[in-house]
Motif scaffolding. Structure first.
Motif, short mmCIF file in Angstrom:
data_model
loop_
_atom_site.label_atom_id
_atom_site.label_comp_id
_atom_site.label_asym_id
_atom_site.label_seq_id
_atom_site.Cartn_x
_atom_site.Cartn_y
_atom_site.Cartn_z
N GLN A 34 0.82 -1.21 0.00
CA GLN A 34 0.00 0.00 0.00
C GLN A 34 0.85 1.26 0.00
N GLU A 35 2.09 1.11 0.46
CA GLU A 35 3.08 2.19 0.38
C GLU A 35 4.41 1.56 0.00
N GLY A 36 5.14 2.21 -0.90
CA GLY A 36 6.40 1.65 -1.37
C GLY A 36 6.17 0.50 -2.33
N PHE A 38 2.26 5.14 13.20
CA PHE A 38 2.15 6.42 12.47
C PHE A 38 0.68 6.69 12.13
N PRO A 39 -0.15 6.97 13.13
CA PRO A 39 -1.57 7.20 12.86
C PRO A 39 -1.77 8.42 11.97
N ASN A 40 -2.57 8.19 10.91
CA ASN A 40 -2.92 9.28 9.98
C ASN A 40 -1.69 9.90 9.31
N GLU A 41 -0.66 9.09 9.13
CA GLU A 41 0.56 9.59 8.49
C GLU A 41 1.02 8.60 7.42
N GLY A 98 9.59 6.29 4.70
CA GLY A 98 10.54 7.37 4.94
C GLY A 98 10.72 7.71 6.40
N LYS A 99 9.78 7.24 7.25
CA LYS A 99 9.88 7.49 8.69
C LYS A 99 10.85 6.48 9.33
N THR A 100 11.09 6.68 10.63
CA THR A 100 12.03 5.83 11.37
C THR A 100 11.31 5.06 12.46
#
Length: 789
Positions: free
Chosen positions: A138-140, A163-166, A170-172
């Motif tokens: 769904q991402e990447g 990561f709610p609603n994000e 790219g995040k850690t």
């Protein structure tokens, strides 16, 4: 013609409202039970089929060909060395892709300091994972997701928590407050019925950076290898080619590789049919309840046909042919059967959430997507409708008009063996069978709950964690904590019963050089045996004033002594003579309550702990919350960089998989036993009602000739108790055989009182069900009975 059949069907339904309702409701309950169990069995047989290449996926397993004392599949390991994939790919072109994975275990993940979650289903994997298994990103994208070190991909559920609603890519994500990983993808949650269902995946190259295991190290055997075979490959022939590929490596001379197809990973990965037998039991229950409802329907249809002789006679007088009469009867019974099926789907929708919760499965029923399953049930309903109507249709249509007007239909058969009596007998037998199985499973669970485990699980708190700070002296920490009266004892170990266990091969003094036994190994601290309250039956425990115990001595359980063939184990040696036995422990359950107790070896661990350990504390039951607070405070002080969570051991025991399955089976059988009893009650009630109606004049004549009310009651009821006797002859041996063939190393065996109680329960049901109509008929004024009709 169809409209005429429909009109006549409606007229007969309205004429006999009560009996029609009983027929429809009884058949609908049977269909709904069959639908629910069918959905469950289908779910269990469809594991892993969400993978597009399901038929070509295999797990590479190790088989210890020279293992003695093989039990419960412990001569087969799902784990392989990381180098296995390389060896197979280089030498055998039949493999299209091979992926290496490794389970991570319970870890804490965090996106920010105050947003931390605990998860037990993470894995390390290489990028070939997506060539073997089907993932929906769904991402990447899957192409670059697991290439670089320190990258991680998340399931949708975990991503939403961190990561709610994000956007997560790219995040850690921080693992265990120690390592940072870059999120390179988010994939849709895998179906519940997936054997490999990770909630997050870390690139395998990260593992090489952190723990530095060499992919060429043959001895590093804690990975899993999944292979995708090329189309049209003969898996059995390929298995014969690869099985001895490890024979040239030291320590692997007596191991063979196996290919376990994905279709067996859930049901039968180690060649055992335990869960398949359970599924067969579920299927048997579903079939039995469907048969009960069908028998009810057939009996009521036949009984109702006995009242329709004059109707058939009038139709014959008016020119109706036999074929038309047969079609009419079949049309009526099939119509009611289809109507019952429609109601059954509504009932199944209502009961499905309850049943899904009982079996702890993600069951669903879609009228659009489950068209094959629905089509099958429709065909079954048509078949039941046909079988229900064919006998009375053929019988009534074959009689002469005079016989039909006289009403001499089934009356001559009421004292002889008949299909009706046979069907009622089988109904009673099914009810008794389900009652006996329910009672037996209830006693089995009670037996397991009260079974002596060989150790005390009560009042134990444990924390499973990874210690990063070197030099932590556990004895010092233990002494500090024991200053608090709430803490009774403390120990540390690699494994704790019902939480985790580890295995390995060993040889032993007196054994042949090429023979090994698979044992459960555990590294423990000095006080583990006392803390768990395991009994020592020979020798001594590890003692602090015996410095030679560290790395040179071991404790074994009774099963190990038996497996090694030792009458006097103390002083004997194992593991290439590296460990000397100083004590023998009474057998204790460490794995589950379904399998037998395997040989166990306990080795003393260093006082200073680092890495993966389980800390266990025995506390006072009355001060559990205070003890937990004391332990939490001490661990936060001593392990500031290591996340942890204290849990209680009884919860781990109750959550053990086989124990949950026993509870699920018992609840399911109880659920459907209630179904069967209800079907028996309404079917028997209707049959007694028809009997009373047919024999009304006979009852009046008997009363005029001096028969008492009790005599009439006995006359009308005795038939059913005679049939019950024959049903017990069928149900008793069947229930005993089925239950005794359900595998378990810890089995409660059926006692005679179970059979007596089952007979009492079904007798009371028959007595209560028949009493209302028979007592009413027996008490009726004979004048009213003679004026009947």
């Amino acid at each position: 013609m169809i409209s005429a059949i429909f009109k006549i069907s409606v007229r007969n339904v309205l004429k006999h409202k009560t009996y029609s309702l009983i027929k429809v409701l009884g058949l609908a309950l049977g269909f709904s039970a069959f639908i629910l169990i069918g959905l469950f069995v289908r779910y269990e047989l469809s594991w892993d089929q969400a993978n597009a290449k399901y038929d070509r996926i295999f797990r590479v397993q190790r088989h210890y060909s020279k293992t003695l004392y093989a039990m419960d599949g412990n001569d087969i390991s799902p784990h392989t060395s990381a180098v296995t994939a390389q060896l197979l790919e280089k030498q055998f072109p039949e493999f299209e892709k091979i992926s290496v994975t490794r389970e991570i275990g319970g870890k804490f993940l965090a996106s920010v300091a105050d947003r931390q979650i605990y998860d037990e289903k993470g894995i390390y994997a290489d990028s070939c994972l997506f060539d073997v298994f089907t993932y929906q990103f769904q991402e990447g994208t899957s192409k670059e997701a697991l290439i670089e070190p320190f990258t991680i991909i998340l399931s949708k559920t975990i991503a939403d928590k961190l990561f709610p609603n994000e956007i997560a890519v790219g995040k850690t994500v921080t693992l265990e407050k120690k390592l940072d990983f870059k999120v390179t993808g988010v994939y849709a949650d895998l179906p519940e019925n997936s054997t490999i269902r990770p909630t997050y995946i870390i690139s395998y190259s990260s593992l090489e950076q952190t723990e530095k295991p060499s992919l060429s190290n043959i001895g590093w055997c804690n990975c899993m290898t999944y292979a995708l075979l090329k189309p049209d490959t003969d898996s059995k022939y390929l298995e014969s080619k690869i099985k001895n590929i490890l024979s040239g490596y030291s320590g692997f001379e007596y191991e063979e590789l196996q290919l376990c197809p994905m279709k067996k990973l859930h049901l039968n990965p180690f060649g055992r049919n335990d869960y398949i037998i359970i599924l067969m039991l579920y299927g048997l229950i579903g079939l039995f309840i469907l048969l009960m409802s069908s028998f009810n329907y057939i009996n009521l249809t036949t009984a109702n046909a006995a009242t329709r002789g004059k109707e058939v006679a009038v139709k014959k007088v008016n020119g109706s042919k036999r074929g038309m009469l047969i079609v009419q009867f079949l049309g009526e019974t099939i119509s009611i059967s289809v109507l019952a099926l429609a109601l059954a789907f509504l009932l199944a929708k209502v009961f499905l959430p309850i049943f899904a919760d009982i079996v702890d499965k993600d069951l669903s029923l879609s009228l659009i997507y489950d068209w094959k399953f629905i089509g099958t049930t429709i065909l079954i309903s048509l078949g039941i409708g046909f079988l229900s109507g064919i006998y009375p249709a053929l019988f009534l249509s074959s009689l002469k008009i005079i016989s039909l007007f006289k009403g001499e239909l089934f009356n001559k058969q009421h004292k002889k063996f008949s299909i009706k009596k046979a069907l009622i007998t089988f109904q009673f037998a099914i009810s008794v069978f389900l009652i006996l199985i329910t009672l037996s499973f209830s006693m089995q669970i009670k037996y397991l709950v009260n079974k002596d485990l060989g150790f005390s699980k009560e009042n134990i708190l444990y924390a499973q964690m990874s210690v990063s700070k070197p030099g932590i002296n556990f004895d010092q920490l233990r002494n500090q904590l024991l200053q608090h009266p709430e803490i009774i004892n403390a120990s540390v170990s690699k494994h704790v019963p019902f939480v985790s266990f580890g295995g390995g091969m060993t040889n032993w003094e007196g054994g042949k050089p090429d023979e090994k036994i698979n044992c459960v190994f555990n590294n423990i601290s000095y006080d583990f045996v006392q803390n768990m309250r395991i009994s020592l039956i020979a020798g001594r425990d590890f003692l602090r004033n015996f410095s030679s115990d560290l790395g040179k001595s071991c404790l074994i359980n009774e099963t190990a002594a038996q497996a090694f063939g030792w009458d006097n184990p103390i002083g004997k040696r194992i593991k290439n003579n590296k460990l000397i036995v100083i004590g023998v422990l009474k057998n204790y359950v460490y794995k589950d309550l379904h399998n037998g107790i395997e040989p166990a070896i306990l080795v003393l661990s260093p006082v200073k702990v680092v890495g993966e350990w389980i800390f266990s504390f025995r506390i006072h039951a009355a001060n559990q919350q205070k003890a937990k607070a004391i332990l939490t405070s001490a661990f936060e002080k001593n392990f500031p960089n290591d996340p942890f969570e204290f849990r209680d051991l009884p919860t781990a025991f109750n959550n053990e998989n086989s124990f949950k399955i026993y509870h699920s089976i018992n609840s399911t059988i109880l659920f459907f036993t209630v179904f069967s009893i209800f079907l028996s009650i309404i079917g028997l009630f209707a049959m007694v009602s028809f009997t009373v109606v047919r024999r009304t004049k006979e009852i009046g004549i008997r009363k005029i000739n001096g028969s008492s009310s009790f005599g009439i009651f006995y006359l009308l009821s005795r038939e059913y108790f005679v049939l019950l006797f024959f049903s017990l002859l069928i149900a008793y041996p069947t229930a005993w055989w089925v239950y005794e063939h359900i595998p378990s190393a810890n089995k409660w065996h059926i006692q005679p009182w179970i059979f007596i109680l089952g007979a009492v329960i079904i007798s009371l049901i028959i007595l209560i069900t028949t009493s209302f109509q028979t007592i009413k008929a027996a008490a009726r004024n004979p004048v009213e009975s003679l004026r009947y009709e």
